[in-house]
Design a protein around this motif. Structure first.
Motif, PDB file in Angstrom:
ATOM      1  N   MET A  55       5.046   7.229   9.451  1.00  0.00           N
ATOM      2  CA  MET A  55       5.479   5.850   9.721  1.00  0.00           C
ATOM      3  C   MET A  55       5.997   5.805  11.158  1.00  0.00           C
ATOM      4  O   MET A  55       7.049   6.359  11.483  1.00  0.00           O
ATOM      5  N   ALA A  56       5.216   5.172  12.016  1.00  0.00           N
ATOM      6  CA  ALA A  56       5.512   5.214  13.453  1.00  0.00           C
ATOM      7  C   ALA A  56       6.220   3.947  13.893  1.00  0.00           C
ATOM      8  O   ALA A  56       5.835   2.831  13.518  1.00  0.00           O
ATOM      9  N   PRO A 112      -9.827   2.460   3.793  1.00  0.00           N
ATOM     10  CA  PRO A 112      -9.522   3.748   4.415  1.00  0.00           C
ATOM     11  C   PRO A 112      -8.351   4.410   3.701  1.00  0.00           C
ATOM     12  O   PRO A 112      -7.473   3.726   3.180  1.00  0.00           O
ATOM     13  N   GLU A 113      -8.366   5.714   3.633  1.00  0.00           N
ATOM     14  CA  GLU A 113      -7.259   6.450   3.026  1.00  0.00           C
ATOM     15  C   GLU A 113      -6.148   6.478   4.072  1.00  0.00           C
ATOM     16  O   GLU A 113      -6.240   7.222   5.048  1.00  0.00           O
ATOM     17  N   LEU A 114      -5.136   5.631   3.930  1.00  0.00           N
ATOM     18  CA  LEU A 114      -4.143   5.509   4.994  1.00  0.00           C
ATOM     19  C   LEU A 114      -3.298   6.765   5.119  1.00  0.00           C
ATOM     20  O   LEU A 114      -2.969   7.399   4.110  1.00  0.00           O
ATOM     21  N   ASN A 115      -3.001   7.178   6.331  1.00  0.00           N
ATOM     22  CA  ASN A 115      -2.002   8.239   6.511  1.00  0.00           C
ATOM     23  C   ASN A 115      -1.023   7.875   7.619  1.00  0.00           C
ATOM     24  O   ASN A 115      -0.203   8.687   8.014  1.00  0.00           O
ATOM     25  N   ALA A 116      -1.155   6.637   8.145  1.00  0.00           N
ATOM     26  CA  ALA A 116      -0.206   6.217   9.179  1.00  0.00           C
ATOM     27  C   ALA A 116       0.104   4.736   9.011  1.00  0.00           C
ATOM     28  O   ALA A 116      -0.764   3.942   8.645  1.00  0.00           O
ATOM     29  N   TYR A 117       1.347   4.383   9.271  1.00  0.00           N
ATOM     30  CA  TYR A 117       1.818   3.022   9.044  1.00  0.00           C
ATOM     31  C   TYR A 117       2.719   2.640  10.213  1.00  0.00           C
ATOM     32  O   TYR A 117       3.604   3.413  10.603  1.00  0.00           O
ATOM     33  N   LEU A 118       2.478   1.484  10.776  1.00  0.00           N
ATOM     34  CA  LEU A 118       3.254   1.029  11.935  1.00  0.00           C
ATOM     35  C   LEU A 118       4.442   0.213  11.431  1.00  0.00           C
ATOM     36  O   LEU A 118       4.278  -0.916  10.960  1.00  0.00           O
ATOM     37  N   PRO A 156       0.806  -1.231   0.000  1.00  0.00           N
ATOM     38  CA  PRO A 156       0.000   0.000   0.000  1.00  0.00           C
ATOM     39  C   PRO A 156       0.838   1.280   0.000  1.00  0.00           C
ATOM     40  O   PRO A 156       0.327   2.358  -0.286  1.00  0.00           O
ATOM     41  N   LEU A 157       2.121   1.165   0.358  1.00  0.00           N
ATOM     42  CA  LEU A 157       2.968   2.358   0.396  1.00  0.00           C
ATOM     43  C   LEU A 157       4.077   2.253  -0.634  1.00  0.00           C
ATOM     44  O   LEU A 157       4.758   1.234  -0.707  1.00  0.00           O
TER      45      LEU A 157
END
Ligand code: SF4
Ligand code: SF4
Ligand code: SF4
Ligand code: FES
Length: 797
Positions: A774-775, A702-708, A400-401
């Motif tokens: 990206m957390a 969902p429109e992702l804006n965060a990735y673990l 997805p990224l």
């Protein structure tokens, strides 16, 4: 096998080998400096010059012809090689007494081998300026312009950050007439050139350019002038930061005046066979307190009382084995949510682990469910190598990224930036392109949209040929490929699918990499069934990437259960009410990880792990550990062993282990590239009895804006404590996004969702393209991530 004769000795060769590779495989010596095994030859040093049936060629870029005679030591060759070394030695600063490479320098070695005893050339000296990048310090005055650093950065790492460039120096043209062609070209190249860092973005640490440099031109900045090469003791071991399990060479020496306490001064690698990443090379600064803990009774009691034991992803095999035995007698449950998902997945689909050489021999690689660069650098390096060296190979990278670091490796990379949660559909697209028979594909195929009416043919009666004559067959309208609604929804549009199909159809061998994001996917079971069905295809090899360093060993040995958050709990190398783990003391003596009972770090242990190739590999101690460890704890549960290594040969054979003793685990690659590291776990491939179910469309993605995800070279909560790595724990985003938010690196921000929050410092990750945070999973994520991809609010903290 076909053969050639090298200096009268018969040498067999296999297809694709060069004369140099065939000679090396057979243990026949041909001098060579610039060549790196498995990479494109630069033909910079000319030292490998040989004569084939009297004709001069370079052994590193010439394929042998069967039954020909190769001479490596004619008088002319010997004289020219000596002249090349004389040119290399001209104006080489006489720093050997303090040079970091002295004692293991190939220039010193080759100067002696070629019997250089005088210097007939001279040229005015001219200092070239130093340069620095990542953890490297470059002195161009020592550089011989072999370009090994350039080659490895491009062909092994895939970054192409280095380039041979011009130095503004006087040319040594006065020898042009008096020198043979080859020595003159080597000299000219050396005098006029230097290496430049040309990366668009900073590089983070692999340090392969340091490793491959044959002289002291590129060195590890923190090693400079700290120790002499010949004083260092070499200890081969295995890296436990990620599941690649790379071969490491710890280089240790005492550092106290009594000469009693050992310190790791640097980490080397067998760069011909196993490039390593920054974590393996530089995150060696952490170890457990040498004396360990004295509260063993408390640790034993806590384990006896525990309802749940949380298992870290980097337990050694022996620790996992003992923990499983204790579970069976004490009745606690073993938990690790990622490993549990992986174990469940393997129950449905468990292929025999393939070697990396199988990946490198594939003509098309598909990757799904992994941000490869962050999760398993060795796989990224293997891909970079195959894309560079085998020009026809392509990589279809589905995630997805976007990952700019992967995309820039080659023009043959096809990125598939699919919708969040669409992995089952994307796998369906891969299988459909491969022509796999699978019930899962029914729904995907049925989602084909009604095709547009074909364009009317030019002539209803018949077509005309070039001369305008009527032909017998009516001209058919061009068939348009169907458009699948399900793929469109998954953001794998029709042209992308047709591209995948085209590449897959013509590829004689295909590798499919399945990443850890798949094991925790809501449709993981069906995906496993789909893979089981696909595995019947001869040309397809499926690689499952383990979700942590020793995931494969742990799931082979332990019975894990779904997380239940039971209390009291114990964490073994992870969190819990009572924690047994390395306390991660850094080189300044600071404890980085507060624990209740200290266990040795993996650079202090005699134990083993299983890597992604399914190899059981030895962890050898480079540093002392005098404290108690898990074997001592196990004694309180009735186990006999005094050390963990005593259990290595006890590892259960019904789980695929071979009963090999710790001391018998070998750990090297041979010159013919064969792998002599440990042994292969004997796995029984699973045979699922059920069939896959039709793929279901994703609900609105969902429109992702965060990735673990951990940043590059960080991998886990232990690696991230290293003070030697350049990148820090935090939240990463693209440069453009950082600027658009009006932030600067180091600002603390808060991410939140429905009242739950996560706080961390923000930094740039140049491989990210769009506005995503990206957390790091090591931050206190406060439950904001229900899955690896989320939509979160942000604010300055
Ligand atoms: S550290 Fe690695 S990526 Fe950076 S220049 Fe050296 S080889 Fe290339
Ligand atoms: S820096 Fe080292 S590896 Fe690179 S060209 Fe110079 S001598 Fe060769
Ligand atoms: S972290 Fe992984 S890729 Fe890097 S050196 Fe260690 S095992 Fe190899
Ligand atoms: S090794 Fe062949 S030219 Fe250097």
């Amino acid at each position: 096998m076909p053969s050639i004769e090298i200096d009268g000795q018969k040498v067999e060769f296999s297809e694709g080998q060069t004369i140099l590779e065939a000679a090396r495989s057979a243990g026949v010596y041909i001098p060579a400096i610039c060549y790196l095994s498995g990479c494109s030859p630069t033909v910079a040093c000319k030292m490998c010059m040989v004569e084939v049936e009297g004709k001069r060629v370079y052994a590193c870029n010439t394929k042998p012809k069967a039954n020909t005679k190769v001479a490596t030591k004619t008088a002319a060759l010997v004289a020219e090689r000596q002249m090349i070394m004389q040119t290399y030695d001209v104006n080489h600063p006489l720093e050997c007494g303090v040079c970091d490479k002295s004692g293991e320098c190939e220039l010193q070695d080759m100067t002696h081998r070629t019997l250089v005893d005088r210097q007939p050339f001279s040229v005015r000296d001219n200092l070239k300026p130093f340069a620095f990048w990542a953890q490297a310090s470059y002195d161009p005055n020592l550089c011989i312009m072999c370009e090994r650093c350039v080659t490895t950065c491009s062909d092994n790492i895939g970054d192409s950050n280095l380039k041979a460039s011009k130095a503004s120096l006087h040319a040594p043209d006065k020898f042009k007439e008096s020198m043979p062609k080859d020595p003159f070209s080597v000299w000219s190249r050396k005098q006029k050139g230097m290496i430049a860092f040309v990366g668009d973005t900073p590089c983070y640490d692999c340090g392969e350019c340091i490793a491959v440099c044959p002289v002291g031109a590129i060195v590890y900045k923190d090693f400079s002038y700290k120790a002499n090469a010949w004083e260092l003791k070499h200890i081969d071991s295995t890296c436990m930061h990620c599941a690649a399990g790379c071969l490491l060479d710890y280089q240790v020496r005492h550092f106290d005046t009594l000469g009693e306490e050992q310190k790791i001064f640097r980490v080397g690698n067998d760069f011909y066979h196993n490039p390593i990443c920054g974590a393996g090379r530089f995150a060696f600064d952490l170890k457990a307190s040498t004396k360990g803990s004295s509260n063993i009774e408390q640790a034993v009691q806590k384990l006896k009382e525990a309802k749940a034991v949380y298992v870290g992803g980097d337990l050694s095999n022996e620790e996992a084995y003992l923990l499983e035995q204790m579970r069976q007698t004490c009745g606690f449950k073993l938990h690790n949510s990622k490993l549990y998902a992986y174990q469940e997945f393997l129950k449905t689909f468990s292929p025999t682990p393939h070697d990396l050489k199988d990946l490198k021999s594939s003509s098309c690689v598909l990757s799904l469910g992994s941000r490869l660069k962050n999760e398993n650098p060795l796989l990224k390096y293997a891909l970079a190598n195959v894309l560079k060296v085998n020009k026809g190979t392509s990589l279809i990278y589905a995630h997805p990224l976007e990952d700019m670091a992967i995309e820039k490796m080659s023009r043959s990379v096809v990125p598939v930036c699919h919708a969040v949660g669409a992995e089952e559909i994307i796998l369906g697209a891969f299988l459909m392109a491969l022509g796999v028979e699978s019930p899962s594909l029914e729904s995907l195929k049925a989602s084909a949209l009604v095709e547009p009416e074909p364009e009317p043919a030019e002539s209803a009666e018949g077509a005309e040929n070039a001369e305008g004559e009527a032909t017998a067959e009516p001209k058919k309208a061009e068939q348009k490929p169907p458009v699948y609604a399900m793929l469109e929804n998954a953001k794998c549009d029709s042209p992308t699918f047709e591209k995948i199909k085209g590449l897959v159809e013509k590829a004689p061998s295909i590798a499919l990499l399945i990443g850890p994001e798949i094991y925790t996917h809501p449709k993981a079971h069906n995906i496993a069934l789909m893979l089981q069905e696909a595995s019947k295809l001869d040309k397809l090899k499926i690689f499952l990437i383990p979700p942590s360093a020793n995931a494969l060993g742990i799931v082979s040995l332990c019975t894990l259960e779904k997380d239940s958050h039971a209390s009291p709990s114990v964490g073994v190398r992870t969190k819990g009410d009572f924690v047994l783990d390395s306390d991660c003391v850094d080189q300044n003596g600071q404890v980085q990880n507060q624990v209740d009972f200290i266990l040795p770090s993996f650079s202090q242990m005699e134990a083993s792990m299983v890597n992604l190739e399914g190899r059981v590999l030895a962890l050898r101690p480079a540093l002392a550990y005098e404290g108690l460890d898990f074997a001592d704890i196990a004694q309180h549960f009735g186990f006999y062993g005094e050390t963990l290594a005593e259990y290595t040969q006890e590892l259960p054979q019904d789980k695929g282990f071979l009963g090999v003793a710790y001391d018998d685990l070998t750990n090297f690659y041979a010159n013919d590239k064969s792998n002599h590291r440990g042994y292969k776990l004997q796995s029984t491939p699973s045979q699922a009895t059920e069939s896959s179910q039709p793929i279901t469309p994703i609900e609105s993605a969902p429109e992702l804006n965060a990735y673990l995800q951990f940043a590059e070279t960080q991998f886990n909560t232990h690696t991230i404590k290293s003070q030697n790595l350049q990148l820090k724990e935090g939240i990463y985003t693209s440069k453009a996004h950082l600027e658009s938010l009006g932030l600067v690196e180091g600002t603390t921000i808060r991410l939140s969702k429905e009242g739950r929050t996560l706080t961390g410092k923000i930094y740039i990750d140049h491989s990210l393209k769009r506005g995503v945070f990206m957390a790091s999973p090591s931050l206190d994520t406060g439950g904001v991530f229900a899955s690896p991809f989320e939509t979160l609010e942000w604010e300055r903290a």
